[in-house]
Motif scaffolding. Structure first.
Motif, mmCIF file in Angstrom:
data_model
loop_
_atom_site.group_PDB
_atom_site.id
_atom_site.type_symbol
_atom_site.label_atom_id
_atom_site.label_comp_id
_atom_site.label_asym_id
_atom_site.label_seq_id
_atom_site.Cartn_x
_atom_site.Cartn_y
_atom_site.Cartn_z
ATOM 1 N N ARG A 1 28.407 13.802 -9.086
ATOM 2 C CA ARG A 1 28.383 15.127 -8.454
ATOM 3 C C ARG A 1 27.045 15.368 -7.756
ATOM 4 N NH1 ARG A 1 31.367 16.479 -13.119
ATOM 5 N NH2 ARG A 1 29.492 17.135 -14.259
ATOM 6 N N ARG A 2 25.960 14.872 -8.349
ATOM 7 C CA ARG A 2 24.664 15.022 -7.703
ATOM 8 C C ARG A 2 24.625 14.230 -6.390
ATOM 9 N NH1 ARG A 2 21.628 13.975 -11.848
ATOM 10 N NH2 ARG A 2 21.138 11.794 -11.441
ATOM 11 N N HIS A 3 25.182 13.050 -6.395
ATOM 12 C CA HIS A 3 25.226 12.256 -5.163
ATOM 13 C C HIS A 3 26.088 12.934 -4.093
ATOM 14 C CE1 HIS A 3 22.915 9.168 -6.892
ATOM 15 N NE2 HIS A 3 23.873 8.483 -7.492
ATOM 16 N N LEU A 4 27.157 13.565 -4.501
ATOM 17 C CA LEU A 4 28.040 14.225 -3.539
ATOM 18 C C LEU A 4 27.367 15.426 -2.884
ATOM 19 C CD1 LEU A 4 31.464 14.061 -5.420
ATOM 20 C CD2 LEU A 4 30.742 12.714 -3.435
ATOM 21 N N ARG A 5 26.291 15.914 -3.485
ATOM 22 C CA ARG A 5 25.533 17.002 -2.864
ATOM 23 C C ARG A 5 24.406 16.480 -1.975
ATOM 24 N NH1 ARG A 5 26.248 19.271 -8.160
ATOM 25 N NH2 ARG A 5 24.161 18.548 -8.795
ATOM 26 N N ASP A 6 24.222 15.173 -1.956
ATOM 27 C CA ASP A 6 23.193 14.552 -1.117
ATOM 28 C C ASP A 6 23.816 14.176 0.227
ATOM 29 O OD1 ASP A 6 21.472 12.702 0.180
ATOM 30 O OD2 ASP A 6 20.575 12.132 -1.731
ATOM 31 N N ARG A 7 23.467 14.917 1.268
ATOM 32 C CA ARG A 7 24.092 14.694 2.572
ATOM 33 C C ARG A 7 23.790 13.303 3.107
ATOM 34 N NH1 ARG A 7 23.217 19.522 6.697
ATOM 35 N NH2 ARG A 7 24.723 18.207 7.786
ATOM 36 N N LEU B 1 26.248 10.915 1.482
ATOM 37 C CA LEU B 1 27.577 11.143 2.055
ATOM 38 C C LEU B 1 27.677 10.574 3.463
ATOM 39 C CD1 LEU B 1 28.463 14.782 0.885
ATOM 40 C CD2 LEU B 1 29.327 12.604 -0.002
#
Length: 435
Positions: free
Chosen positions: A249-255, A258
């Motif tokens: 989830r933390r990675h998914l918030r890293d543009r 993504l």
């Protein structure tokens, strides 16, 4: 385990008999998995004729397999943690052989696609687990060569899975050709089961330090099959900061992460589509090449072995973004060369395009790991998910352009994917690569 084969912690040492057995085992697994994964690509025109479908529907025999693999990577990693990586890989390979072999006898396309999807689910066991297992079992000084051997095997396996069917199509038909690849996979699976140290019950030691060391040692040299290489971390645990779900989830918030996953997705979508529909183009006028001759075209993949390694060295000198954009420019130039109805231009263009693709893919996959301060395993797994989803979606949707307007329209769509990758490339790079 004998003293000469390991340290007191059970880690396989350089030059030990057990390490050589593990190297043989993972090479066999890589050959089997990737040969079966792409065993229909060289036979798409023949499959379309058998089932009376167009090129787009025929391409689903590749897309369904890679799509099923994509969504199975993380679950397979969890299964390996629970039941042991060796057991999961053997069960997956045996099941994959059965699905590919029995699927070759499918009486209609829907049943064939079910068998291909099941094969993708099964073969994810190798893609998700193999490199992490090397990291767990092998001393860091011996890890890079072992990983390099596995990566080379995945590349050669993919090539084998295209050359064998192409050679057999004209003589025995695509069904026999695909079944033959399943037979090759069965032999490789048996070699894996017999040679892997510890046998079926062997389990990884779960060392975070060793897995991290593998990633640092291998670097971009694995770029020719970085899609497989990205899975190395998937079996590892996050470095810190909570469980895998929290880290993802933390990675998914890293543009930035993504965007890099998007780069891998669109690059691979265009790449698979190029090879899918080029087989159709080369069977038609003015080329009218035989299946066996078309199979040799896939040897262009070997160009990626050189350029992916070179791209890794160039990123140190020039930075990731310039090398990525340069590789995309090379790929676009190669695509343009494939448009004229001249076989020499088509082949030269394909080699150049392939070289550019693998260089770009190598940079993007390595960039993901460098950007992730923690949880590099999960970041790599997300990249792998996007990579194979791109193969699944792009490999089929671009077929609509081929069906509607032929090769020029196909090239335009593939070029659009490459341009999208350039747009998605992050504008900033990590100022410090975490240790």
């Amino acid at each position: 385990m004998s003293p000469e084969a390991s340290t007191s912690e059970g880690v396989l040492l350089p030059g030990s008999p057990a390490l050589r057995r593990l190297q043989t085992a993972v090479v066999a697994a890589g050959l089997a998995a990737f040969a079966m994964l792409y065993s229909t690509q060289a036979s798409l025109p023949q499959i379309a004729d058998t089932f009376g479908v167009d090129a787009t529907l025929s391409s689903l025999t590749v897309s369904v397999t890679t799509g099923a693999l994509a969504i199975s990577v993380l679950p397979m990693s969890a299964l390996a943690d629970r039941f042991g990586p060796t057991r999961v890989m053997i069960v997956g390979l045996v099941t994959g052989c059965l699905c590919v072999g029995l699927g070759a006898a499918a009486p209609n396309l829907p049943l064939f696609l079910v068998s291909r999807g099941a094969a993708g689910l099964s073969l994810a066991s190798v893609v998700a687990v193999a490199m992490g297992h090397i990291g767990d079992r092998v001393h860091p000084r011996a890890a890079a060569p072992a990983v390099g051997m596995y990566v080379s095997a995945t590349s050669l396996g993919g090539l084998l899975g295209r050359l064998v069917p192409a050679a057999l199509d004209s003589q025995a038909g695509w069904r026999v050709a695909v079944a033959a690849v399943a037979g090759v996979g069965a032999v490789c699976t048996a070699i894996f089961a017999v040679t892997v140290p510890g046998g079926v019950r062997a389990r990884g030691r779960g060392s975070r330090r060793r897995s991290a060391d593998v990633g640092k040692s291998v670097g971009a040299g694995a770029g020719a099959a970085a899609g497989a290489g990205a899975a190395a971390g998937a079996a590892d645990q996050p470095d810190r900061g909570g469980g895998a779900g929290v880290v993802i989830r933390r990675h998914l918030r890293d543009r930035g992460i993504l965007r890099l996953c998007g780069v891998g997705m669109v690059l691979m979508g265009g790449f698979v589509a190029t090879y899918n529909y080029l087989t159709y183009r080369l069977t038609e006028a003015p080329f009218r090449l035989s299946s066996a001759t078309i199979g040799l075209v896939f040897c262009a993949y070997l160009a990626g072995t050189v350029t992916s390694t070179a791209a890794g060295r160039l990123t140190v000198r020039l930075g990731r973004r310039p090398v990525l954009l340069g590789a995309i420019a090379i790929a676009l130039a190669g695509l343009a060369l494939t448009v004229p109805d001249n076989l020499g231009c088509v082949l030269a263009g394909l080699v150049i395009y392939t070289a550019g693709f693998f260089a770009a893919h190598s940079v993007a996959s390595g960039w993901v790991g460098a950007r992730a301060v923690t949880g590099r395993a999960e970041a790599s797994a997300l990249y792998l998910l996007g990579y194979y989803l791109g193969s699944s979606v792009g490999g089929t949707l671009i077929g609509l352009a081929w069906t509607a307007a032929g090769w020029p329209a196909t090239v335009c769509c593939v070029a659009a994917t490459q341009l999208a990758a350039a747009v998605l490339a992050p504008r900033s790079e990590p100022s410090l690569v975490p240790s």
